[in-house]
Design an enzyme around this catalytic site. Structure first.
Site, PDB file in Angstrom:
ATOM      1  N   HIS A  72     -14.964 -19.337  27.386  1.00 62.38           N
ATOM      2  CA  HIS A  72     -15.378 -19.102  26.000  1.00 62.38           C
ATOM      3  C   HIS A  72     -14.175 -18.613  25.206  1.00 62.38           C
ATOM      4  CE1 HIS A  72     -20.052 -18.893  26.251  1.00 62.38           C
ATOM      5  NE2 HIS A  72     -19.553 -19.830  27.021  1.00 62.38           N
ATOM      6  N   TYR A 202     -23.622 -11.933  19.134  1.00 55.42           N
ATOM      7  CA  TYR A 202     -23.923 -10.503  19.026  1.00 55.42           C
ATOM      8  C   TYR A 202     -24.506 -10.294  17.637  1.00 55.42           C
ATOM      9  CZ  TYR A 202     -21.051  -9.588  23.195  1.00 55.42           C
ATOM     10  OH  TYR A 202     -20.534  -9.563  24.475  1.00 55.42           O
ATOM     11  N   PRO A 294     -23.378  -1.955  28.291  1.00 56.12           N
ATOM     12  CA  PRO A 294     -23.018  -3.356  28.520  1.00 56.12           C
ATOM     13  C   PRO A 294     -22.474  -4.099  27.294  1.00 56.12           C
ATOM     14  CG  PRO A 294     -25.408  -3.105  28.401  1.00 56.12           C
ATOM     15  CD  PRO A 294     -24.832  -1.723  28.360  1.00 56.12           C
ATOM     16  N   LYS A 298     -17.651  -4.740  29.893  1.00 60.55           N
ATOM     17  CA  LYS A 298     -16.427  -4.223  30.519  1.00 60.55           C
ATOM     18  C   LYS A 298     -16.588  -3.737  31.963  1.00 60.55           C
ATOM     19  CE  LYS A 298     -13.585  -4.995  27.312  1.00 60.55           C
ATOM     20  NZ  LYS A 298     -13.164  -6.379  27.526  1.00 60.55           N
ATOM     21  N   TYR A 386     -11.697  -7.439  23.701  1.00 59.94           N
ATOM     22  CA  TYR A 386     -12.706  -8.258  24.389  1.00 59.94           C
ATOM     23  C   TYR A 386     -12.077  -9.060  25.525  1.00 59.94           C
ATOM     24  CZ  TYR A 386     -17.234 -10.550  24.789  1.00 59.94           C
ATOM     25  OH  TYR A 386     -18.460 -10.979  25.242  1.00 59.94           O
TER      26      TYR A 386
HETATM   27  C1  PHB Z   1     -24.651 -10.993  30.041  1.00 58.89           C
HETATM   28  O1  PHB Z   1     -24.522 -12.220  30.018  1.00 58.89           O
HETATM   29  O2  PHB Z   1     -25.422 -10.438  30.847  1.00 58.89           O
HETATM   30  C2  PHB Z   1     -23.873 -10.179  29.073  1.00 58.89           C
HETATM   31  C3  PHB Z   1     -22.939 -10.800  28.253  1.00 58.89           C
HETATM   32  C4  PHB Z   1     -22.228 -10.056  27.344  1.00 58.89           C
HETATM   33  C5  PHB Z   1     -22.432  -8.708  27.257  1.00 58.89           C
HETATM   34  C6  PHB Z   1     -23.337  -8.073  28.081  1.00 58.89           C
HETATM   35  C7  PHB Z   1     -24.057  -8.806  28.991  1.00 58.89           C
HETATM   36  O3  PHB Z   1     -21.724  -7.989  26.330  1.00 58.89           O
END
Ligand code: PHB
Ligand code: APR
Length: 392
Positions: A72, A202, A294, A298, A386
């Site tokens: 990505h 997000y 989450p 990280k 990130y």
């Molecule tokens: C996930 O795919 O579980 C996931 C992806 C991004 C995040 C947190 C969890 O920031």
């Protein structure tokens, strides 16, 4: 028996450490309380930073990840009913991330260890550590037949996660614990549906944060902010989809692709760091020493950088009789841990709706998102964190 490095825990931290050490000619034994099948089945997030991708490749465990993972090159921030994309390569000198589930990372690392003769003892019970402040720290455990064994080590690595025994084995008063609990959790689902978006979304919304992630072209992972005590039974599928549709709506009428939900979980959110990450000859790595919410994805990546820093320090000890890197391990690891802790806290604060927050707070969050996405400096801050900051 004796080994050079006794490692407790076959999660990403313990397995990576063991394999990097092996490649440097240093032997280790990994003790894991669960069975191989169980550790390979635990479903966790899987966003690998550029440094973690590079590490997997360097240690020869990256082949399947490169084939089956999804690269990505950005994420979408959704707010005010619109999308703003953060492009990683153009802001970070070509870096990106890989979507590859943690249990796949675990499977690949276990295979790499076992293929090269590694010693992982699954189903090890009642693991305890002692003589930590001597030059011969010891591990005691019970194998699956019930026989008790003792291993004398040069060093012990506590890679046993948040619920492990290593951190609590350090005498009271040695560690300082820094903790922040967030007044919300995440309601996570896995569903059988096609991908709704090429990149993770997000979304900041007055009803609360939502995240669109993916596991594969036909399995999707999505989350929405909920109360930390939210009850799964209160959320029949249709109510879940209604909530996602509301929080993810855009002015262009975007809606997620829906499908059969086959897993629902509520996860708590907290930040925790313990200092120092060492006591005598016991070194803590990964979730045993720190936990992040989450939002910034990280956790796994910090486990990987701790393992790298610790392996480098142990290699310097065995190859050049240098103790300086071991002495600096905690400080070096904590510098990166705190930066990731800050980033995860910042992403969490910018994107979630805090209980009791007023319209003023909401406007500030929108202004921050407008700034971050509208300024190259702002976007770079997000992008470089990130994709992962360097180990210093
Ligand atoms: C996930 O795919 O579980 C996931 C992806 C991004 C995040 C947190 C969890 O920031
Ligand atoms: N004895 C033996 N093994 C143990 C014990 C014990 N007493 N306690 C815990 N373990 C094992 C767990 O079963 C697990 O397999 O230690 C391992 C710890 O692995 P993780 O929890 O994955 O921790 P870590 O390797 O630091 O990786 C951190 O994993 O949990 C995610 O979100 C977290 O992504 C982050 C990453």
């Amino acid at each position: 028996m004796r080994t050079q490095v006794g490692i407790i825990g076959a999660g990403p931290a313990g397995l990576l450490l063991s394999h990097i050490l092996h490649l440097q000619g240093i032997e280790s034994v990994v003790l894991e309380r669960h069975s191989r099948d169980d550790v390979e089945a635990i479903i966790k997030a899987g966003v690998l930073e550029q440094g973690t991708i590079d590490l997997m490749n360097e240690i020869g465990a990256g082949e399947r990840m490169m084939k089956e993972g999804f690269r990505h090159e950005g994420i979408v921030l959704r707010f005010d009913g619109r999308d703003e994309r953060i492009d990683f390569p153009s802001l970070t000198g070509g870096k990106s991330v890989m979507i590859y589930a943690q249990h796949d990372v675990i499977k690949d690392l276990i295979k790499a260890r076992l293929d090269s003769g590694g010693d992982i003892r699954f189903e090890s019970k009642d693991v305890s550590v002692y003589d930590l402040d001597s030059t011969e720290p010891k591990i005691r455990y019970r194998d699956k037949e019930g026989v008790v064994h003792e291993i004398t080590c040069d060093f012990i690595a506590g890679c046993d996660g948040t619920q492990g025994i290593c951190r609590p084995s350090i005498p009271a008063g040695v560690l300082k614990v820094y903790e922040r609990l967030y007044p919300f959790g995440w309601f996570g689902i896995l569903c059988k549906a096609p991908t709704s978006s090429d990149e993770l979304i997000y979304s900041m919304h007055e009803r609360g944060f939502a995240l669109v992630s993916t596991r594969s072209p036909d399995i999707q992972r999505m989350y929405f902010q909920c109360s930390p005590t939210e009850k799964i039974d209160d959320w029949p599928d249709e109510r879940i989809w209604e909530e996602f549709r509301a929080r993810l709506a855009t002015k262009d009428g975007w809606a997620p692709k829906e499908g059969q939900i086959f897993s629902k979980t509520v996860i708590g959110m907290r930040s925790l760091v313990v200092e120092p990450m060492r006591y005598g000859r016991l070194f803590l790595a990964g979730d045993a020493a720190h936990v992040v919410p989450p939002t910034g994805a990280k956790g796994l990546n910090l486990a990987a950088s701790d393992a790298q820093i610790l392996a480098r320090a142990l290699a310097a000890h065995y190859q050049s009789k240098r103790s300086d890197l071991l002495d600096q391990y905690s400080d070096t690891a904590l510098r990166r841990v705190w930066k990731a802790t800050r980033f995860s806290w910042w992403m969490t604060s910018m994107l979630h709706t805090f209980p009791g927050a007023d319209e003023f707070q909401h406007r500030l969050q929108l202004a921050e998102l407008n700034y971050v996405t509208g300024s190259r400096a702002g976007s770079t801050t997000l992008a470089e964190n990130y994709v992962g900051l360097p180990i210093e």
